[in-house]
Design a protein around this motif. Structure first.
Motif, mmCIF file in Angstrom:
data_model
loop_
_atom_site.group_PDB
_atom_site.id
_atom_site.type_symbol
_atom_site.label_atom_id
_atom_site.label_comp_id
_atom_site.label_asym_id
_atom_site.label_seq_id
_atom_site.Cartn_x
_atom_site.Cartn_y
_atom_site.Cartn_z
ATOM 1 N N ARG A 166 0.821 -1.200 0.000
ATOM 2 C CA ARG A 166 0.000 0.000 0.000
ATOM 3 C C ARG A 166 0.859 1.256 0.000
ATOM 4 N N PHE A 167 1.954 1.203 0.741
ATOM 5 C CA PHE A 167 2.854 2.350 0.793
ATOM 6 C C PHE A 167 3.462 2.619 -0.583
ATOM 7 N N LEU A 168 3.875 1.559 -1.287
ATOM 8 C CA LEU A 168 4.455 1.716 -2.619
ATOM 9 C C LEU A 168 3.436 2.290 -3.597
ATOM 10 N N GLU A 169 2.188 1.831 -3.516
ATOM 11 C CA GLU A 169 1.160 2.286 -4.441
ATOM 12 C C GLU A 169 0.647 3.681 -4.105
ATOM 13 N N ALA A 170 1.032 4.200 -2.940
ATOM 14 C CA ALA A 170 0.575 5.529 -2.544
ATOM 15 C C ALA A 170 1.161 6.615 -3.442
ATOM 16 N N GLN A 171 2.322 6.341 -4.040
ATOM 17 C CA GLN A 171 2.997 7.325 -4.864
ATOM 18 C C GLN A 171 2.850 6.944 -6.335
ATOM 19 N N GLN A 172 3.520 7.694 -7.169
ATOM 20 C CA GLN A 172 3.547 7.360 -8.582
ATOM 21 C C GLN A 172 4.158 5.975 -8.756
ATOM 22 N N THR A 173 3.513 5.140 -9.532
ATOM 23 C CA THR A 173 3.862 3.721 -9.578
ATOM 24 C C THR A 173 5.046 3.411 -10.491
ATOM 25 N N THR A 174 5.689 4.425 -11.063
ATOM 26 C CA THR A 174 6.822 4.168 -11.953
ATOM 27 C C THR A 174 8.157 4.144 -11.227
ATOM 28 N N THR A 175 8.196 4.555 -9.954
ATOM 29 C CA THR A 175 9.475 4.711 -9.271
ATOM 30 C C THR A 175 9.359 4.345 -7.800
ATOM 31 N N LEU A 225 -12.349 -1.576 -10.030
ATOM 32 C CA LEU A 225 -11.723 -0.597 -10.903
ATOM 33 C C LEU A 225 -11.216 0.555 -10.047
ATOM 34 N N GLN A 226 -9.952 0.880 -10.191
ATOM 35 C CA GLN A 226 -9.368 2.016 -9.486
ATOM 36 C C GLN A 226 -8.958 3.069 -10.499
ATOM 37 N N ILE A 227 -9.382 4.286 -10.250
ATOM 38 C CA ILE A 227 -8.982 5.430 -11.070
ATOM 39 C C ILE A 227 -8.166 6.367 -10.184
ATOM 40 N N PHE A 228 -7.038 6.837 -10.673
ATOM 41 C CA PHE A 228 -6.175 7.675 -9.856
ATOM 42 C C PHE A 228 -5.594 8.814 -10.682
ATOM 43 N N ALA A 229 -5.242 9.887 -9.991
ATOM 44 C CA ALA A 229 -4.587 11.042 -10.604
ATOM 45 C C ALA A 229 -3.682 11.678 -9.566
ATOM 46 N N GLY A 230 -2.567 12.233 -10.027
ATOM 47 C CA GLY A 230 -1.620 12.799 -9.082
ATOM 48 C C GLY A 230 -0.865 13.988 -9.640
ATOM 49 N N ILE A 231 -0.282 14.737 -8.723
ATOM 50 C CA ILE A 231 0.559 15.889 -9.052
ATOM 51 C C ILE A 231 1.886 15.722 -8.323
ATOM 52 N N ASP A 232 2.957 15.866 -9.061
ATOM 53 C CA ASP A 232 4.297 15.812 -8.475
ATOM 54 C C ASP A 232 4.890 17.214 -8.486
ATOM 55 N N ASN A 233 5.636 17.554 -7.427
ATOM 56 C CA ASN A 233 6.228 18.882 -7.281
ATOM 57 C C ASN A 233 5.151 19.966 -7.376
ATOM 58 N N LEU A 234 4.159 19.852 -6.504
ATOM 59 C CA LEU A 234 3.016 20.755 -6.514
ATOM 60 C C LEU A 234 3.418 22.211 -6.330
ATOM 61 N N HIS A 262 11.631 22.018 -0.832
ATOM 62 C CA HIS A 262 10.428 21.387 -0.301
ATOM 63 C C HIS A 262 9.673 20.790 -1.482
ATOM 64 N N LEU A 263 9.393 19.506 -1.418
ATOM 65 C CA LEU A 263 8.590 18.851 -2.448
ATOM 66 C C LEU A 263 7.239 18.481 -1.856
ATOM 67 N N LEU A 264 6.193 18.782 -2.587
ATOM 68 C CA LEU A 264 4.840 18.424 -2.166
ATOM 69 C C LEU A 264 4.192 17.623 -3.287
ATOM 70 N N GLN A 265 3.641 16.454 -2.930
ATOM 71 C CA GLN A 265 2.994 15.586 -3.906
ATOM 72 C C GLN A 265 1.590 15.237 -3.424
ATOM 73 N N ALA A 266 0.710 14.990 -4.371
ATOM 74 C CA ALA A 266 -0.665 14.625 -4.032
ATOM 75 C C ALA A 266 -1.150 13.554 -5.000
ATOM 76 N N LYS A 267 -1.933 12.625 -4.465
ATOM 77 C CA LYS A 267 -2.526 11.581 -5.299
ATOM 78 C C LYS A 267 -3.914 11.258 -4.791
ATOM 79 N N GLY A 268 -4.883 11.285 -5.694
ATOM 80 C CA GLY A 268 -6.250 10.932 -5.345
ATOM 81 C C GLY A 268 -6.653 9.639 -6.030
ATOM 82 N N THR A 269 -7.424 8.808 -5.327
ATOM 83 C CA THR A 269 -7.870 7.529 -5.878
ATOM 84 C C THR A 269 -9.364 7.349 -5.641
#
Length: 695
Positions: free
Chosen positions: A62-71, A651-660, A633-640
């Motif tokens: 769950r912790f890994l999937e909390a962020q962008q899933t490419t890294t 079905l899970q739909i997600f969107a996120g912002i990196d370096n807000l 300071h880096l701020l990231q957000a992800k909604g699911t």
């Protein structure tokens, strides 16, 4: 961005010092207020982390999937004392309680395993960027040197638990996502529990990105499979295999003026050296890695584990001044006996005796680089490396309160080299780093059933890697010495009765001798030298809490919080180069402070919101301490949003912002760079989104 708006967003992260878990198909909101005890795979067994004698942390799925899933970078960086950088997409560097001054291609000073299989090769290098995050079930991190059981390391040990070994139900999932700078990702995972005795998984992925900067394209393909077969009640067989085809361009470092002028440019031509784009600078890595582990219960108290593993790597690195080809083959064995006596409930003890050895064959050829095409040969070398260790550990637990353990390992490392081109005298030779005893003594005492104090003394040992003995300046350095040192550490961990609050604190002092530092010549080629003493002192703290325990009757149904911070007081001891004296300077590439905060918020209709914040203070980029990076300071957000379909499909739909906050900063700086080309600008504000279907 307007300064007031920046301050407002940053103030939110201060108000919510949070850590994030993403809302996955396995998540469910419960009214149960007792949080499950944290378990970690460490020291030959799975055990509660509360009474562990080391500073450690587990990162779950769950912790890994909390962020962008490419890294892996955002999740790993939430662990106090561990810092990962990504100079361009696919280019990882990682430091555990140490500096990134020894990281030309990846990870140094740390030993990394996949289950019982060492991913770190015989030459000391670890291609962590070959793994896809979707194929990882959990990451178990033990901080501090532990060469007594795991071979050469001075920063710590990471055990990666892949998908497939502990499948509880049949499941197929497909993830598709895209984002800024040409990002596209596809992940397919098939997990099957055939019966109570056999389960497996197959994970496949494809990732591409154009990257933020010029000359940073990434293409990555992975195929991974893991199998577990308990063919008798007392015998267990595990098999893991990975094939990865990774290619990415490297933009090169910029001066501060170039970064301010155009942070998206790649390194331009300078003097006699052409530009990174003209030379098509990049990394291309095709690797097959595999291993098999057999575990047998020979007696109710005695078991035996043996693992055989190996890898084959084709590595290409077109660089500014040359084109390098590497053929790398590795073969290894890890085996140990384990005896455990739990007959008396108040006095439990166990011991292990084992061996780990690896042999590596490395063929390294360099040619002239004519705009991305190799031409005339420059240098050709063969290097064979042998590393092995014998280890023994004994542990006793008294009255379920007091744990005492001692372990010792005998580590040896040798390199044989043969210079094939051009012809020179004394073209062959051997480098023997000798044998070194690696003891560790540690204890943990539960003052209360929810409070444990710990302390340890351990020896660290890290011989030069193949990439340091034979770096990009193509000169074999037989004078490099292994890093050694002794680590003194105390710490404590406390949790409330219902585990709504967990706090962990560690303090350590590591005195390193013969510290290896990275230097660069006027052709931007690496070479290494011993810097004498390096004093590493630090304080790490982590806090986990449920601010709001799960409750479906509220608008905010759950609020989970994690905050971690580390203070690093790292200084060179007696360190002189030519007529320059760097003694007492801050150690290059180590920030004084790193602070991360993350949160998971759950809402009705299975909506989830993840926020994360990372503060990294300024750090010196050269040994002189004349150039520093900027703090950021880096701020990231992800909604699911999770939608339940028929027949338990989701079905899970997600969107996120990196370096807000749209920070302009450098990540993966070039250390001691010639011509002041220290900086690798990181992406500005960027976006991603996608969907995941689970069948």
């Amino acid at each position: 961005m307007h300064s007031k708006f920046k301050f407002f967003l940053f103030a939110l992260t201060l108000y919510f010092p949070f850590t994030v878990w993403s809302h996955t198909p396995s998540d469910s909101i419960s009214t149960e207020q007792d949080i499950t005890p944290v378990l970690i795979n460490a020291y030959f067994s799975q055990q509660p982390i509360l009474g562990l004698t080391s500073s450690a942390q587990t990162i779950n799925t769950r912790f890994l999937e909390a962020q962008q899933t490419t890294t892996l970078l955002p999740a790993v960086n939430t662990v106090a004392g561990v810092r990962m950088e990504e100079r361009s997409p696919g280019s990882y560097r990682l430091a555990m309680r140490g500096s990134l001054i020894r990281s030309p291609f990846g990870i140094r000073n740390a030993k990394i395993y996949i289950d019982d299989l060492p991913l770190t090769d015989a030459g000391g290098n670890t291609y962590l960027n070959l793994l896809d995050p979707a194929g990882i079930h959990a990451i178990h991190i033990i901080k501090g040197p532990d060469g007594s059981l795991y071979g050469a390391n001075s920063g710590g040990v990471i055990n990666i638990q892949p998908e497939g070994f502990d499948v509880s139900q049949n499941q197929t999932s497909l993830l598709l996502s895209g984002g800024s700078f040409g990002l596209f990702q596809e992940q397919l995972s098939i997990q099957r529990k055939v019966d109570n005795n056999y389960n497996f998984s197959v994970d496949q992925s494809f990732t591409r990105s154009d990257g933020y900067r010029d000359n940073t394209k990434l293409h990555k393909k992975t195929l991974q499979t893991a199998h577990r077969w308990q063919y008798t009640p007392k015998n267990d067989l595990r098999f893991f295999a990975l094939y990865s085809n990774l290619g990415y361009r490297t933009p090169g470092g910029l001066t501060r003026d170039q970064m301010e002028e155009n942070p998206r440019m790649s390194r331009p031509a300078a003097g006699p050296n052409p530009s990174a784009k003209a030379q098509q600078a990049g990394i291309y890595n095709k690797t097959f890695y595999g291993g098999i582990t057999h575990r047998a219960q020979l007696h109710p108290k005695l078991s035996h584990t043996v693992s055989i593993f190996g890898s084959n790597t084709d590595f290409e690195n077109p660089f500014i001044t040359n084109y390098e080809y590497r053929k790398e083959n590795n073969l290894g064995l890890r085996t140990y006996f384990s005896y455990e006596n739990i007959d008396h409930p108040q006095v439990k003890w166990q011991m292990q005796l084992g061996f780990e050895g690896q042999k590596g064959w490395y063929k390294i050829d360099n040619y002239d680089n004519e705009q991305g095409v190799s031409t005339d040969p420059q240098a050709k070398d063969n290097l064979d490396n042998i590393q092995h260790s014998f280890f023994y550990r004994a542990m006793i637990n008294l009255y379920t309160r007091w744990t005492i353990e001692g372990s010792i390992g005998l580590n040896q490392s040798k390199i044989a080299y043969n210079h094939r081109f051009p012809e020179i005298t004394n073209a062959s030779g051997r480098i023997n780093f000798g044998g070194i005893w690696m003891p560790r003594i540690a204890t943990s005492y539960r003052v209360h059933k929810r409070l444990a104090l710990r302390g340890s003394v351990s020896k660290g040992y890290s011989p030069p890697t193949i990439a340091e003995v034979r770096p990009s300046n193509q000169t074999i350095n037989s004078e490099l010495k292994a890093e050694t040192g002794t680590n003194y550490e105390i710490g404590g961990r406390i949790e409330t009765a219902n585990r709504r609050l967990i706090v962990d604190l560690s303090m350590y002092h590591y005195q390193m001798d013969n510290g290896i530092v990275q230097q660069r010549n006027d052709r931007a080629e690496d070479y290494y030298r011993n810097a004498g003493e390096i004093k590493q002192q630090g304080i790490e703290t982590s806090v986990w809490t449920y601010v709001l325990v799960p409750n479906r009757q509220r608008f905010i149904q759950a609020l989970n919080v994690h905050s971690s911070a580390s203070y690093n007081h790292y200084r060179f001891g007696n360190y002189e180069v030519a007529e320059q004296d760097f003694s007492g300077n801050k150690v290059t590439a180590v920030p004084d402070w790193v602070w991360t905060n993350t949160v998971l918020m759950s809402f009705p209709k299975q909506f989830g919101l993840n926020l994360s914040h990372n503060f990294t203070s300024a750090m010196p980029l050269n040994d002189e301490n004349s150039v520093f990076s900027e703090k950021f300071h880096l701020l990231q957000a992800k909604g699911t949003w999770m939608w339940s379909l028929k027949n338990k499909r989701q079905l899970q739909i997600f969107a996120g912002i990196d370096n807000l906050l749209n920070e302009r900063y450098s990540l993966g700086n070039d250390i001691n760079a010639f011509g002041n080309r220290f900086f690798n600008p990181a992406p500005t504000r960027n976006y991603y989104g996608g969907m995941k279907i689970v069948l």
